[in-house]
Design a protein around this motif. Sequence first.
Motif, PDB file in Angstrom:
ATOM      1  N   LYS A 190       0.831  -1.209   0.000  1.00 61.55           N
ATOM      2  CA  LYS A 190       0.000   0.000   0.000  1.00 61.55           C
ATOM      3  C   LYS A 190       0.871   1.266   0.000  1.00 61.55           C
ATOM      4  CE  LYS A 190      -4.026   2.064   2.032  1.00 61.55           C
ATOM      5  NZ  LYS A 190      -5.140   1.810   1.171  1.00 61.55           N
ATOM      6  N   VAL A 191       1.799   1.363   0.959  1.00 62.33           N
ATOM      7  CA  VAL A 191       2.567   2.617   1.060  1.00 62.33           C
ATOM      8  C   VAL A 191       3.451   2.798  -0.175  1.00 62.33           C
ATOM      9  CG1 VAL A 191       2.510   2.646   3.585  1.00 62.33           C
ATOM     10  CG2 VAL A 191       4.506   1.694   2.438  1.00 62.33           C
ATOM     11  N   VAL A 239       8.039   6.797  -2.136  1.00 63.31           N
ATOM     12  CA  VAL A 239       7.965   6.108  -0.849  1.00 63.31           C
ATOM     13  C   VAL A 239       8.770   4.822  -0.977  1.00 63.31           C
ATOM     14  CG1 VAL A 239       6.461   5.063   0.884  1.00 63.31           C
ATOM     15  CG2 VAL A 239       5.652   7.029  -0.437  1.00 63.31           C
ATOM     16  N   LYS A 266      -1.783  10.330   5.174  1.00 68.33           N
ATOM     17  CA  LYS A 266      -1.943   8.982   4.630  1.00 68.33           C
ATOM     18  C   LYS A 266      -1.329   7.943   5.571  1.00 68.33           C
ATOM     19  CE  LYS A 266      -2.409   8.982  -0.266  1.00 68.33           C
ATOM     20  NZ  LYS A 266      -1.845   8.829  -1.590  1.00 68.33           N
ATOM     21  N   ALA A 320       9.941   8.596   2.885  1.00 66.83           N
ATOM     22  CA  ALA A 320       9.256   9.248   1.770  1.00 66.83           C
ATOM     23  C   ALA A 320      10.014  10.519   1.425  1.00 66.83           C
ATOM     24  CB  ALA A 320       7.819   9.584   2.145  1.00 66.83           C
ATOM     25  N   ASP A 323       3.012  18.557  -0.069  1.00 66.97           N
ATOM     26  CA  ASP A 323       2.946  17.092  -0.015  1.00 66.97           C
ATOM     27  C   ASP A 323       3.224  16.558   1.393  1.00 66.97           C
ATOM     28  OD1 ASP A 323       2.251  16.643  -2.623  1.00 66.97           O
ATOM     29  OD2 ASP A 323       4.326  16.527  -3.336  1.00 66.97           O
ATOM     30  N   SER A 373       2.707   2.040  -3.123  1.00 62.02           N
ATOM     31  CA  SER A 373       1.878   2.484  -4.248  1.00 62.02           C
ATOM     32  C   SER A 373       1.640   4.002  -4.207  1.00 62.02           C
ATOM     33  CB  SER A 373       0.530   1.761  -4.229  1.00 62.02           C
ATOM     34  OG  SER A 373      -0.295   2.295  -3.209  1.00 62.02           O
ATOM     35  N   TRP A 374       2.022   4.649  -3.118  1.00 58.12           N
ATOM     36  CA  TRP A 374       1.843   6.106  -3.033  1.00 58.12           C
ATOM     37  C   TRP A 374       2.888   6.874  -3.842  1.00 58.12           C
ATOM     38  CZ3 TRP A 374       1.293   6.021   3.029  1.00 58.12           C
ATOM     39  CH2 TRP A 374       0.033   5.460   3.359  1.00 58.12           C
ATOM     40  N   SER A 375       3.938   6.203  -4.284  1.00 52.62           N
ATOM     41  CA  SER A 375       4.936   6.885  -5.119  1.00 52.62           C
ATOM     42  C   SER A 375       4.255   7.426  -6.359  1.00 52.62           C
ATOM     43  CB  SER A 375       6.051   5.920  -5.525  1.00 52.62           C
ATOM     44  OG  SER A 375       6.809   5.557  -4.396  1.00 52.62           O
ATOM     45  N   GLU A 376       4.676   8.601  -6.765  1.00 51.74           N
ATOM     46  CA  GLU A 376       4.001   9.279  -7.865  1.00 51.74           C
ATOM     47  C   GLU A 376       4.961   9.599  -8.991  1.00 51.74           C
ATOM     48  OE1 GLU A 376       2.424  12.611  -5.820  1.00 51.74           O
ATOM     49  OE2 GLU A 376       0.780  11.461  -4.938  1.00 51.74           O
ATOM     50  N   ARG A 414       0.039  16.027   3.438  1.00 49.96           N
ATOM     51  CA  ARG A 414      -0.753  15.046   2.685  1.00 49.96           C
ATOM     52  C   ARG A 414      -0.233  13.617   2.944  1.00 49.96           C
ATOM     53  NH1 ARG A 414      -1.130  13.216  -2.684  1.00 49.96           N
ATOM     54  NH2 ARG A 414       0.869  14.101  -3.268  1.00 49.96           N
ATOM     55  N   ILE A 415       1.080  13.442   2.868  1.00 48.52           N
ATOM     56  CA  ILE A 415       1.630  12.093   3.062  1.00 48.52           C
ATOM     57  C   ILE A 415       1.568  11.713   4.543  1.00 48.52           C
ATOM     58  CG2 ILE A 415       4.082  12.803   3.231  1.00 48.52           C
ATOM     59  CD1 ILE A 415       2.940   9.769   1.271  1.00 48.52           C
TER      60      ILE A 415
END
Length: 408
Positions: free
Chosen positions: A232-233, A265, A303, A289, A296, A235-238, A299-300
């Motif tokens: 999950k964490v 991340v 999350k 991260a 950001d 998958s937060w990479s953008e 925001r992170i």
Amino acid sequence: MSLAANSKIPMRALLAGARRKQASLIAFARQLVQVESPSDNKAAVDACLALAAARGMQLGARVKIHRQTGFGNVLELRFGPRKSTLPAAKPILLLGHLDTVWPLGTLQAMPCRLRAGRLWGPGTLDMKAGVAMAFTAIEMLTEADLLRREIVLLLNGDEEIGSTVSRPITEKLEKTCSSVYVLEPAQGLAYKTARKGIGNWRIDVKGIAAHAGVDFEKGANAIRELARVIEKVSSWSESPPDSRSESRPESQPDPSTHMNRGLTVSVGVAGGGTKTNVIPAHAWAEVEARIVRRADGPRIERKFSALKPIDPRCSLTVTGGINRPPMERRPGTVRLFRKAQALAHELGFTLHEASTGGGSDGNFTAALGVPTLDGMGAVGEGAHARQESVLVEHLSPRTALLAAMLIS
Ligand SMILES: [Zn+2]
């Protein structure tokens, strides 16, 4: 911006002066490298800082030592007139660190030497040569009686381990300064105008232990749950901020920069369990991260704190947060860079601008809104690596540029 004032800066004389002093610059850099200074050894770091203090006193500095327990001291050196002879010219803050990532004894395997046009050794590039450049620049300006405003050189001994004790000192001093020049190594040949911010988290998963053969159903596998959390964490990479459809960054990164990723991340360390025939009751991971934009951060953080277990019999404990805000590419910093670029041109070389995923103390100063130019130290390769070295040919031109920036 007018560069007319720059015409008063004796660029050729500065370059010639830097070349004349190159041997003594290298000698002092070697002295600093010979005194190994791992961040976690206060006595060692303080010994290296003492060399810098002595050099500062030779140059007429006003010396203040911010004594620390447990960490290396922080050294504050002030040069030039106490009160500027220019109207409304606040001091410039030169920022450096003398701790390294290298343990005591590294010099045996990585001796400090000059070979093949490079100065080799632990801490040469990151950043003892950069500190030596700053002293040489100040020495030249002092001898030529060109310092019209105060220069504050702040050297710490805890940068490589997060700047815990030096950060408040840096932040207090920078508020009194007009701009901050960071003596970290260049990015290739470029100065740095943006850096990613960094956050760290630890995730602990509590499950239920059970015999993996006899009581399989009674167990709640903490490692399996952790694996889901890791997925999950991660998958937060953008992708790069430019390609994002949501809110536009307040200043678009220069396309020439190397900031090719947005938020990333990464799970760096993980562990858990006891024996293969025991369903693990505990597992953990340490996560980092990196963020490009200040916005950001919260925001992170939200999350991470909203993470919930998939298996309701497991529980999660999440601690951590952003500890280095990003150094965003702001107009004040860009103005400093443009000035440096014009001065470099007068010195006969082309200066480029870059951004990096790595953090420095420049992250703190930029976050408080003080124009911060980074990567003004040495050019070389292999920071934190066996081949750490500084390219000698760039020392004099960059020292001359640093000197020019201190009086422009
Ligand atoms: Zn460094």
